[in-house]
Motif scaffolding. Structure first.
Motif, mmCIF file in Angstrom:
data_model
loop_
_atom_site.group_PDB
_atom_site.id
_atom_site.type_symbol
_atom_site.label_atom_id
_atom_site.label_comp_id
_atom_site.label_asym_id
_atom_site.label_seq_id
_atom_site.Cartn_x
_atom_site.Cartn_y
_atom_site.Cartn_z
ATOM 1 N N ARG A 214 0.960 50.449 5.363
ATOM 2 C CA ARG A 214 1.991 51.065 6.206
ATOM 3 C C ARG A 214 2.816 52.066 5.407
ATOM 4 N NH1 ARG A 214 3.670 46.744 8.182
ATOM 5 N NH2 ARG A 214 2.578 46.840 10.168
ATOM 6 N N CYS A 217 0.864 55.290 5.032
ATOM 7 C CA CYS A 217 0.896 56.071 6.268
ATOM 8 C C CYS A 217 2.254 56.735 6.446
ATOM 9 C CB CYS A 217 0.571 55.169 7.461
ATOM 10 S SG CYS A 217 -1.143 54.583 7.498
ATOM 11 N N ASP A 218 3.319 56.017 6.151
ATOM 12 C CA ASP A 218 4.664 56.600 6.253
ATOM 13 C C ASP A 218 4.804 57.795 5.316
ATOM 14 O OD1 ASP A 218 5.385 54.708 8.122
ATOM 15 O OD2 ASP A 218 6.448 53.418 6.692
ATOM 16 N N GLU A 223 1.481 57.747 11.931
ATOM 17 C CA GLU A 223 1.629 56.389 12.418
ATOM 18 C C GLU A 223 0.635 55.458 11.721
ATOM 19 O OE1 GLU A 223 1.263 56.305 16.627
ATOM 20 O OE2 GLU A 223 3.084 57.497 16.974
ATOM 21 N N MET A 224 0.917 54.175 11.775
ATOM 22 C CA MET A 224 0.051 53.164 11.190
ATOM 23 C C MET A 224 -1.341 53.263 11.807
ATOM 24 S SD MET A 224 -0.323 50.669 9.074
ATOM 25 C CE MET A 224 -1.166 49.121 8.787
#
Length: 277
Positions: A214, A217-218, A223-224
């Motif tokens: 996560r 991705c951030d 988005e996840m």
């Protein structure tokens, strides 16, 4: 949740097109098949499963793109994917065209499951510098994305370079790319940059890896991504656990055998896990 299946296909197992039709008929949403171009006789690289002797099935896998094209002609809905293909060992221009052609035959149902590879001797025969194979996979996938999406595609990298060119057919739509491999910063950075999901083999360690994936991705401003546990031997408790983590699809492992071995297990999965399909 949705359930797919995978079979370590060889010239001795149930044919891919027959399995695809049978899986679709029973309500499974996906079928994934592996890739090995060849297996050198030298066994410097130990088997990935920890056994002493590498099973001969590794040397007998059919070309996944040809096999899945046949499967596409006898199915309508099931998604057809590689689990996993080895992009570092493939010419990206040729492979991009093969995948685009397959996706058009399948009506947009192809999924590229891609991995870095585990067999150093196999990769060496393709000219892959072993310690740079992850970077090579990245460039090959990025170059293929250019060919799939641009009318005039070009790419300039360490391993791949081509001037502006035309290459058709294009895929029906975006090709989903799921990356397989053990959790780690390089894998998660690649997923966040150019992948659409993670295919953890067997599905162990997902909960512990979620924060790092996560975060990657951030950091990439997206988005996840989806997580698709792959080659899972299912139990109701295990599938409930995955569902609790937000997993939307699990790919179940079938025995590497003929119809008489595969179909009873396929039927058992469909019957036992109907609530998850």
């Amino acid at each position: 949740m949705r359930l797919g299946v995978t079979l370590f296909t060889t010239d001795r197992t149930m044919a891919v097109h027959e399995l695809a039709a049978a899986a679709e008929e029973r309500g499974f949403v996906s079928l994934f098949v592996p890739e090995h171009t060849h297996i050198p006789v030298s066994r410097k690289t130990p088997p990935p499963t920890g056994v002493d002797t590498l099973p001969d099935e590794y040397a007998r896998t059919p070309d996944p793109f040809v096999a899945l094209a046949a499967a596409a002609t006898v199915t309508e809905r099931i998604r057809l994917g590689t689990g996993v293909a080895l992009p570092a060992q493939r010419d990206p221009i040729v492979t991009a065209k093969a995948i685009a052609t397959l996706d058009r035959i399948a009506g947009g149902r192809f999924v590229l499951g891609a991995g870095y590879g585990w067999n150093a001797e196999e990769a060496a025969d393709h000219g892959v510098p072993w310690k740079r194979r992850r970077a090579m996979v990245r460039e090959h996938v990025l170059a293929m994305r250019e060919l799939w999406t641009r009318d005039e595609a070009s790419y300039e990298g360490e391993f791949v370079a081509f001037e502006p060119c035309w290459s058709w057919p294009k895929p029906v739509g975006p090709i989903p790319v799921l990356l397989g491999g053990a959790p780690g910063p390089t894998l998660f950075a690649h997923i966040a940059e150019f992948g659409d999901g993670w295919m953890p083999i067997g599905g162990a360690g997902i909960r512990e890896a979620l924060p790092a994936l996560r975060a990657a991705c951030d950091a990439a401003g997206r988005e996840m991504v989806q997580i698709v546990p792959f080659g899972t031997l299912p139990t109701p408790e295990k599938l409930d656990y995955y569902a609790g983590l937000g997993v939307g699809e699990v790919v179940l492992r079938l025995p590497a055998g003929g119809r008489e071995e595969v179909l009873p297990v396929l039927d058992e999965y469909a019957r036992t896990y109907a609530a998850f399909m």
